[in-house]
Write a protein that holds these residues in place. Structure first.
Motif, PDB file in Angstrom:
ATOM      1  N   ARG A 237       8.481   8.562  -0.408  1.00  0.00           N
ATOM      2  CA  ARG A 237       8.913   7.550  -1.452  1.00  0.00           C
ATOM      3  C   ARG A 237       9.362   8.156  -2.530  1.00  0.00           C
ATOM      4  N   PRO A 238      10.504   7.856  -3.545  1.00  0.00           N
ATOM      5  CA  PRO A 238      10.883   8.481  -4.601  1.00  0.00           C
ATOM      6  C   PRO A 238       9.549   9.305  -5.395  1.00  0.00           C
ATOM      7  N   GLY A 239       8.538   8.342  -5.820  1.00  0.00           N
ATOM      8  CA  GLY A 239       7.545   8.820  -6.649  1.00  0.00           C
ATOM      9  C   GLY A 239       6.634  10.190  -5.883  1.00  0.00           C
ATOM     10  N   ALA A 240       6.634   9.987  -4.522  1.00  0.00           N
ATOM     11  CA  ALA A 240       5.944  11.078  -3.853  1.00  0.00           C
ATOM     12  C   ALA A 240       6.837  12.185  -3.792  1.00  0.00           C
ATOM     13  N   LEU A 241       8.132  12.004  -3.799  1.00  0.00           N
ATOM     14  CA  LEU A 241       8.932  13.131  -3.729  1.00  0.00           C
ATOM     15  C   LEU A 241       9.016  13.962  -5.353  1.00  0.00           C
ATOM     16  N   ALA A 242       8.754  13.387  -6.305  1.00  0.00           N
ATOM     17  CA  ALA A 242       8.565  13.805  -7.638  1.00  0.00           C
ATOM     18  C   ALA A 242       7.367  14.711  -7.672  1.00  0.00           C
ATOM     19  N   ALA A 243       6.334  13.860  -7.156  1.00  0.00           N
ATOM     20  CA  ALA A 243       5.131  14.730  -7.153  1.00  0.00           C
ATOM     21  C   ALA A 243       5.343  15.916  -6.267  1.00  0.00           C
ATOM     22  N   ALA A 244       5.617  15.966  -5.280  1.00  0.00           N
ATOM     23  CA  ALA A 244       5.745  17.021  -4.326  1.00  0.00           C
ATOM     24  C   ALA A 244       6.667  18.073  -5.001  1.00  0.00           C
ATOM     25  N   LEU A 245       7.901  17.711  -5.523  1.00  0.00           N
ATOM     26  CA  LEU A 245       8.637  18.744  -6.374  1.00  0.00           C
ATOM     27  C   LEU A 245       7.929  19.481  -7.435  1.00  0.00           C
TER      28      LEU A 245
ATOM     29  N   THR B 247       0.810  -1.040   0.087  1.00  0.00           N
ATOM     30  CA  THR B 247       0.064  -0.076   0.090  1.00  0.00           C
ATOM     31  C   THR B 247       0.989   1.295  -0.050  1.00  0.00           C
ATOM     32  N   GLY B 248       0.637   2.404  -0.980  1.00  0.00           N
ATOM     33  CA  GLY B 248       1.152   3.354  -0.896  1.00  0.00           C
ATOM     34  C   GLY B 248       2.471   3.294  -1.909  1.00  0.00           C
ATOM     35  N   TRP B 249       2.515   2.046  -2.591  1.00  0.00           N
ATOM     36  CA  TRP B 249       3.665   2.119  -3.397  1.00  0.00           C
ATOM     37  C   TRP B 249       3.136   1.963  -4.962  1.00  0.00           C
ATOM     38  N   GLU B 250       1.855   1.914  -4.959  1.00  0.00           N
ATOM     39  CA  GLU B 250       1.207   1.816  -6.315  1.00  0.00           C
ATOM     40  C   GLU B 250       1.446   2.817  -7.389  1.00  0.00           C
ATOM     41  N   ALA B 251       1.732   3.883  -6.929  1.00  0.00           N
ATOM     42  CA  ALA B 251       2.337   4.861  -7.733  1.00  0.00           C
ATOM     43  C   ALA B 251       3.692   4.919  -8.102  1.00  0.00           C
ATOM     44  N   GLU B 252       4.513   4.184  -7.540  1.00  0.00           N
ATOM     45  CA  GLU B 252       5.898   4.153  -7.673  1.00  0.00           C
ATOM     46  C   GLU B 252       6.411   3.526  -9.097  1.00  0.00           C
ATOM     47  N   THR B 253       7.688   3.665  -9.431  1.00  0.00           N
ATOM     48  CA  THR B 253       7.982   3.047 -10.677  1.00  0.00           C
ATOM     49  C   THR B 253       8.460   1.672 -10.155  1.00  0.00           C
ATOM     50  N   LEU B 254       8.544   0.825 -10.896  1.00  0.00           N
ATOM     51  CA  LEU B 254       9.145  -0.684 -10.975  1.00  0.00           C
ATOM     52  C   LEU B 254      10.379  -0.588 -10.415  1.00  0.00           C
ATOM     53  N   LEU B 255      11.141   0.400 -10.908  1.00  0.00           N
ATOM     54  CA  LEU B 255      12.538   0.381 -10.145  1.00  0.00           C
ATOM     55  C   LEU B 255      12.849   0.652  -8.754  1.00  0.00           C
TER      56      LEU B 255
ATOM     57  N   ARG C  23      12.686  -0.842 -19.292  1.00  0.00           N
ATOM     58  CA  ARG C  23      13.339   0.053 -18.554  1.00  0.00           C
ATOM     59  C   ARG C  23      12.544   0.327 -17.515  1.00  0.00           C
ATOM     60  N   ALA C  24      13.023  -0.110 -16.273  1.00  0.00           N
ATOM     61  CA  ALA C  24      12.132  -0.216 -15.193  1.00  0.00           C
ATOM     62  C   ALA C  24      11.950   1.305 -14.369  1.00  0.00           C
ATOM     63  N   CYS C  25      12.693   2.131 -14.859  1.00  0.00           N
ATOM     64  CA  CYS C  25      12.556   3.642 -14.285  1.00  0.00           C
ATOM     65  C   CYS C  25      11.442   4.403 -14.843  1.00  0.00           C
ATOM     66  N   THR C  26      11.141   4.121 -16.102  1.00  0.00           N
ATOM     67  CA  THR C  26       9.827   4.553 -16.541  1.00  0.00           C
ATOM     68  C   THR C  26       8.492   3.898 -16.380  1.00  0.00           C
ATOM     69  N   LEU C  27       8.717   2.460 -15.965  1.00  0.00           N
ATOM     70  CA  LEU C  27       7.676   1.677 -15.756  1.00  0.00           C
ATOM     71  C   LEU C  27       6.989   1.829 -14.480  1.00  0.00           C
ATOM     72  N   PRO C  28       5.586   1.915 -14.613  1.00  0.00           N
ATOM     73  CA  PRO C  28       4.915   1.933 -12.974  1.00  0.00           C
ATOM     74  C   PRO C  28       5.103   0.473 -12.670  1.00  0.00           C
ATOM     75  N   ALA C  29       5.225   0.402 -11.140  1.00  0.00           N
ATOM     76  CA  ALA C  29       5.142  -0.996 -10.857  1.00  0.00           C
ATOM     77  C   ALA C  29       3.908  -1.844 -10.940  1.00  0.00           C
ATOM     78  N   THR C  30       2.864  -1.187 -11.272  1.00  0.00           N
ATOM     79  CA  THR C  30       1.726  -1.914 -11.552  1.00  0.00           C
ATOM     80  C   THR C  30       1.493  -2.546 -12.901  1.00  0.00           C
ATOM     81  N   ALA C  31       2.651  -1.903 -13.858  1.00  0.00           N
ATOM     82  CA  ALA C  31       2.523  -2.335 -15.146  1.00  0.00           C
ATOM     83  C   ALA C  31       3.341  -3.882 -15.232  1.00  0.00           C
ATOM     84  N   ALA C  32       3.798  -4.256 -14.197  1.00  0.00           N
ATOM     85  CA  ALA C  32       4.325  -5.727 -14.081  1.00  0.00           C
ATOM     86  C   ALA C  32       3.328  -6.725 -13.635  1.00  0.00           C
TER      87      ALA C  32
END
Lengths: 154, 716
Positions: free
Chosen positions: B260-268, A15-23, A57-66
C-alpha cells in the motif's frame, strides 16, 4: 459497521488500510480515480474532496479522519445536485480543462466555497494549483456557477 | 556551421555519432528517439482501421497532454468518413498496436499529422465504400454515408459491421498513397467535448488511475546529492514494516515495493541507504558555469562555439546598449507527478508499461536497451498526461517501474514520483545568461547586433545521454534547443548571434518552448532599451524593424490596440510589449500592464495577446493555449526559480517553488486570434505566446520602475 459514506456508498475501512490516507483509500481501494495525487503535502489541492461539505486535502488526511462523515468526490457531483452539479456544468461550459488532472480538485474547492462563503470563493481558488494555466477559465466558470446557483435560489 | 540549426539536423548528427558505439552495444549506451516521417504512408496505414464489429479504430499518432489534440484527430477522421465522432474508438499510442511515431513535441501535431491522418481515413473510406458497393451491387459513387454504414439513393443500406468480413479491416501503404482526402470542413465548436467530459467526471485517464487492482507500490531510494552513487541500500529496517514486499537492487540503484502507498512511505523512511560522492554545487557554481561574460573572456572576448549569424562586427566602437540578462533554471512542475506501472510475464521475458509519455517509442527503445530485451518484448501503453511541457519527452519513471516490477513478477508495480522527486530527480529548463550589445545607425535603426548566450543543454539533455556523448554531440552541432528563438524577426543590420552550451550536474532538457522563452526575454529587453536610446516608442520602433514580417507586425498592432497602447497610467504602472515568431509557423505579440506593489513586487494587472497560428481547427483550444502560456509567463516573470544547494536542487515542494495562482492572474486577460493569409496551413499554438508574454511583463516592469529588469524572476 460503516465507517463513513463516499458519495452514496457506505464504506468500511478495510483491514490494513487504517494507516493509509483518505486519498489512497479512495483511489486505490475504492476505485474512485477522479481525486488525484499531486504533491502529498496538501499544497497543490489536486486531492481536494468534500468532507461534510468542507473542502479537505485527502492526501494529508488519514482515512480514519473521515469516520462518521460524508465524503463527496467528483464522481458524485451530478447526483449531489446543488453547488457541485452547478460547478460541474459551469466547468464544462467554460471548457476549463486542458490536461484536466487538477480539475476535480478545483471543482471540489469551488463547490465547497460556493456553499460555504460565496463572497470569498475566488480567493479560495488560489489554493488549488493548475500548471496548464486554466486560472482565467476557473475564474469565469466559478462566476457562472455562482450566478447559476443564485438564479436557482431566487 | 550552417547559419540555421534545426532539431532534425542535430538528430542526424547524433545518429552518425551513434553508429560506432552501437557496434559494441552495452546497456550503458544511449538510445536515440525514433523519428519516422509523419507522412510515410506505411506509418499512416497503421493509424486507422475497422473492427469486425464495424467500429472505426484510430491509433492516435499524437499524445494528449491537455492541448486537445485528441479532439482534433477524432474530428479529422469523423469528417472524412462521415461518421459520428463519438462512435470512433480513439486510442493513445501503444507500441504493440501501431507503427512507431515520433515524439509529441514542438507544437507540430496538426501541421505534420492532420493531412497524413486525413489521407489514411480517406483510404479507409474508399475501401469501405468499395465493399459496400459490392454488397449492394451498385457504384461506390452513388452511395451516401449513414451513421452506421452506407445507403443507396433508393434506400437500400448496408451496415459497416457487415463489411468487415472475417477479420478487421486494415490498410496498406499503397491504399494510403492513392487516397485523396476531401477538404477538411470548418471547425465545429467543441472538439474536445468527449475527452473533457470523461476527465471532468472522474473517468480513469492518467497512468496511476489505470493501475489494476492488486497493483503493488514502488519507489526508488534517492540520493542526497546529484550524481551520488549508492553504496548500500541499508534496507533491513524497511523489511520490518507491515505491508513491505521487497527490496530490489541493481547497479547503482535500489528500490522498495510495498502493498500500500502508506506502507511504502513507512518502509522508505526506515531505509538507511549509504551514498558516496556526488555534486557539491551551489548557486554560485551554477551561475559561474553559465556566465556568458566569463565564456567570452575565456575565448578572448571573440567568439562562442555555435553561431546562428556570423557577420563581421566592429567591436571597438561604443555600443548604444550593452545588456546582461540572466534566466534561472525552472521546473516543469506538471501537477501530475511522473507515474508508470509495469508488469512482467511470469517468465520475466516480456514487460508491459503504462505511463503518460510524450514519446512511447523512445521509451520502449530505452527500456529495451536498459533491460536487455528485444523491442517486441517491451510494450509501452500511453496514458493521458496531467501536463507535460517537455518533461515527458525523456523516459525516467518508466525504467524504475520496470525494474521494481521485475523483482515481484508477475505482479504489477506502480511507481508514482513524489513532489520532491519531481524537483530533485527530473530535468529542468536550463539556466542561461545573455549578453546583448547593439548599435543604432544614423537613421535610428539597428545597425549592429551581438547576442551571445550560454546555457545548460536542452536537446542534448543529460537525462537522455551520458556526458561523453553530450560533449561529442556539442562538438558536431549546436544544441538547437538552446538556440530556438534567438534569431529575431527584426531587421538587424550586421549581426552576430552565438552561444555556448555547458554540461551541468543538474540535468536540463526540453521545457515549454525550449530556448524561445529565455531568448524572447533577452531580445525584447534589448529592443525596448534600443527604442529608448533612439527616443522612439517601443511599438513604433519594433514595427520599423518588421518590414518583412507582416504576420508578426499584425499581431503587434492588434495586441497594442486591444491594450490601448499609449494610454496614460498612474506613476508606478506601465504597459510593456513583447513579440516573437515561433518556429516560423506562428506569431504572437503580448502587451502587459504591470504595477509595482509595495515592497517592489510586480503585479500584473492586464494581459492582451494576439496570435497568428495559421489555420486552426478549434479556435477556443488555441485561445486556451494562449491563456496557458500567459499564465506560464507570469510564473517565470514573478516567482519561478530553481536553485542548487549542497549539490541538490533546493526546492522540494510547492511552498519553495511557487507556481502562479489565480490570485496572480489578472482579471483582464484578452486573446485575439488573427486570420492568417488565405490558403495558409496549420501553424502551431502550444508554445507561441510564452516568450512574448514573458518579455511583455518584464518590459512593463522595467517601464513601471524606470529600471531595466535584467534577471528573472523579477526582484529575485
Amino acid at each position: 459497521m460503516n465507517d463513513f459514506t463516499v458519495n452514496t456508498r457506505p464504506i468500511t475501512i478495510p483491514t490494513g488500510w487504517e494507516a493509509e490516507t483518505l486519498l489512497d483509500l479512495l483511489r486505490f481501494r475504492l476505485g474512485l480515480a477522479g481525486v488525484r495525487f499531486g504533491c502529498g503535502q496538501g499544497l497543490c489541492g489536486a486531492c481536494t474532496v468534500l468532507l461534510d461539505g468542507q473542502a479537505v486535502r485527502a492526501c494529508t488526511l488519514p482515512a480514519t479522519a473521515a469516520r462518521g462523515g460524508h465524503v463527496l468526490t467528483v464522481e458524485g457531483f451530478v447526483a449531489a445536485g446543488g453547488a457541485p452539479a452547478a460547478v460541474l456544468r459551469a466547468w464544462s461550459e467554460a471548457r476549463v480543462a486542458q490536461c484536466g488532472f487538477c480539475q476535480s480538485g478545483q471543482m471540489a474547492q469551488a463547490a465547497a466555497s460556493l456553499n460555504d462563503a460565496p463572497a470569498t470563493a475566488e480567493a479560495a481558488m488560489s489554493t488549488v494549483l493548475c500548471r496548464c494555466g486554466t486560472a482565467p477559465r476557473v475564474r469565469q466558470a466559478l462566476a457562472q456557477a455562482r450566478a447559476d446557483l443564485a438564479g436557482r435560489a431566487s | 556551421m550552417a547559419p540555421h540549426t534545426s532539431r532534425r539536423s542535430a538528430m542526424r548528427g547524433l545518429a552518425l555519432l551513434a553508429v560506432a558505439p552501437l557496434a559494441t552495444a552495452c546497456s550503458a549506451l544511449p538510445v536515440l528517439p525514433p523519428r519516422p516521417a509523419p507522412d510515410a504512408p506505411d506509418s499512416a496505414a497503421g493509424w486507422v482501421g475497422m473492427t469486425p464489429q464495424g467500429v472505426i479504430v484510430v491509433h492516435a499518432p499524437r499524445q494528449e497532454m491537455g492541448q486537445g489534440v485528441l479532439g482534433a484527430l477524432r474530428h479529422i477522421v469523423a469528417a472524412e468518413l462521415d461518421v459520428p465522432p463519438e462512435g470512433i474508438d480513439l486510442r493513445l499510442p501503444a507500441s504493440d498496436a501501431m507503427p512507431p511515431v515520433r515524439a509529441t513535441v514542438g507544437s507540430e501535431s496538426l501541421s505534420l499529422f492532420a493531412d497524413p491522418l486525413a489521407k489514411a481515413a480517406a483510404a479507409l473510406g474508399t475501401e469501405l465504400r468499395r465493399r459496400a458497393a459490392q454488397r449492394l451491387r451498385t457504384s461506390p459513387d452513388v452511395l451516401r454515408a449513414t451513421a452506421d454504414g452506407f445507403a443507396t439513393p433508393d434506400g437500400r443500406a448496408v451496415r459497416r459491421a457487415d463489411l468487415a468480413g472475417d477479420g478487421p479491416v486494415t490498410l496498406d501503404a499503397a491504399r494510403v498513397r492513392e487516397a485523396t482526402p476531401r477538404p477538411m470542413p470548418p471547425s465545429p465548436h467543441k472538439l474536445t467535448a468527449l475527452e473533457t467530459r470523461a476527465v471532468l467526471h472522474g473517468t480513469p485517464a492518467f497512468a496511476a488511475d489505470l493501475a489494476p487492482a492488486g497493483t503493488l507500490f514502488g519507489a526508488m531510494l534517492r540520493p542526497p546529492r546529484l550524481g551520488a552513487r549508492l553504496i548500500d541500500a541499508g534496507a533491513a529496517g524497511a523489511a520490518t514494516v507491515p505491508g513491505f514486499v521487497a527490496v530490489a537492487r541493481g547497479d547503482g540503484w535500489a528500490g522498495v515495493v510495498a502493498e500500500r502507498p502508506g506502507a511504502l512511505a513507512a518502509a522508505l523512511a526506515r531505509a538507511e541507504p549509504v551514498w558516496q560522492s556526488g555534486s557539491d554545487w551551489g548557486d554560485a557554481a551554477l551561475a559561474a558555469a553559465v556566465d556568458v561574460d566569463a565564456r567570452l573572456a575565456a575565448r578572448g572576448g571573440a567568439s562562442l562555439p555555435h553561431r546562428l549569424r556570423d557577420d563581421a562586427l566592429d567591436r571597438d566602437q561604443p555600443w548604444d546598449i550593452d545588456l546582461r540578462l540572466d534566466v534561472p533554471a525552472a521546473a516543469h512542475a506538471a501537477i501530475e507527478p511522473r507515474a508508470a506501472w509495469a508488469s512482467w510475464s511470469a517468465d520475466r521475458r516480456r514487460v508491459e508499461v503504462s505511463t503518460g509519455t510524450q514519446d512511447a517509442f523512445f521509451a520502449r527503445a530505452v527500456l529495451a536497451r536498459r533491460l536487455g530485451l528485444a523491442q517486441e518484448n517491451v510494450v509501452l501503453r500511453s496514458c493521458r498526461m496531467g501536463g507535460a511541457f517537455g518533461g515527458r519527452s525523456i523516459p525516467l519513471v518508466e525504467l524504475e517501474a520496470a525494474r521494481l516490477a521485475h523483482a515481484v513478477a508477475p505482479r504489477p508495480v506502480l511507481v508514482q514520483w513524489s513532489r520532491a522527486d519531481e524537483f530533485r530527480e527530473a530535468f529542468h529548463r536550463p539556466p542561461s545568461t545573455h549578453r546583448i550589445r547593439a548599435r543604432l545607425g544614423p537613421d535610428g535603426r539597428i545597425a549592429a547586433w551581438w547576442h551571445a548566450f550560454c546555457s545548460g543543454h536542452v536537446i542534448f539533455s543529460a537525462a537522455a545521454m551520458p556526458p561523453w556523448l553530450q560533449r561529442s554531440a556539442n562538438a558536431v552541432s549546436g544544441d538547437s534547443g538552446i538556440a530556438r528563438g534567438a534569431m529575431p524577426a527584426y531587421a538587424l543590420g550586421q549581426a552576430r548571434i552565438e552561444f555556448a552550451a555547458v554540461p551541468l550536474p543538474m540535468p536540463t532538457g526540453p521545457w515549454r518552448g525550449l530556448g524561445a522563452g529565455p531568448n524572447a526575454f533577452a531580445v525584447e529587453a534589448a529592443m525596448d532599451a534600443l527604442a529608448a536610446r533612439a527616443g522612439q516608442d517601443p511599438l513604433a520602433f519594433r514595427l520599423a524593424h518588421l518590414d518583412g514580417q507582416p504576420r508578426l507586425a499584425a499581431c503587434l498592432r492588434r495586441a497594442a490596440a486591444m491594450a490601448g497602447w499609449g494610454r496614460t497610467l498612474p506613476p508606478g504602472r506601465a504597459l510593456g510589449l513583447g513579440c516573437a515568431p515561433y518556429k516560423e509557423a506562428s506569431w504572437a505579440a503580448t502587451v502587459a500592464e504591470v504595477a509595482m506593489a509595495p515592497g517592489g513586487r510586480p503585479l500584473v494587472h492586464g494581459l492582451w495577446c494576439a496570435q497568428d497560428s495559421g489555420r486552426v481547427l478549434d479556435a477556443d483550444r488555441v485561445r486556451a493555449q494562449m491563456e496557458g502560456n500567459m499564465v506560464w509567463a507570469i510564473g517565470s516573470a514573478l516567482t519561478e526559480r530553481l536553485t542548487l544547494q549542497d549539490g541538490a536542487v533546493s526546492a522540494a515542494d510547492f511552498a519553495e517553488y511557487r507556481l502562479p495562482t489565480l490570485g496572480d492572474v489578472p482579471p483582464v486577460m484578452e486573446t485575439a486570434l488573427m486570420d492568417p493569409p488565405a490558403g495558409m496551413s496549420f501553424g502551431n499554438a502550444g508554445e507561441t505566446a510564452f516568450g512574448p508574454s514573458l518579455a511583455a511583463i518584464a518590459n512593463a516592469a522595467s517601464r513601471a520602475t524606470a529600471q531595466r529588469v535584467t534577471r528573472l524572476p523579477i526582484g529575485a
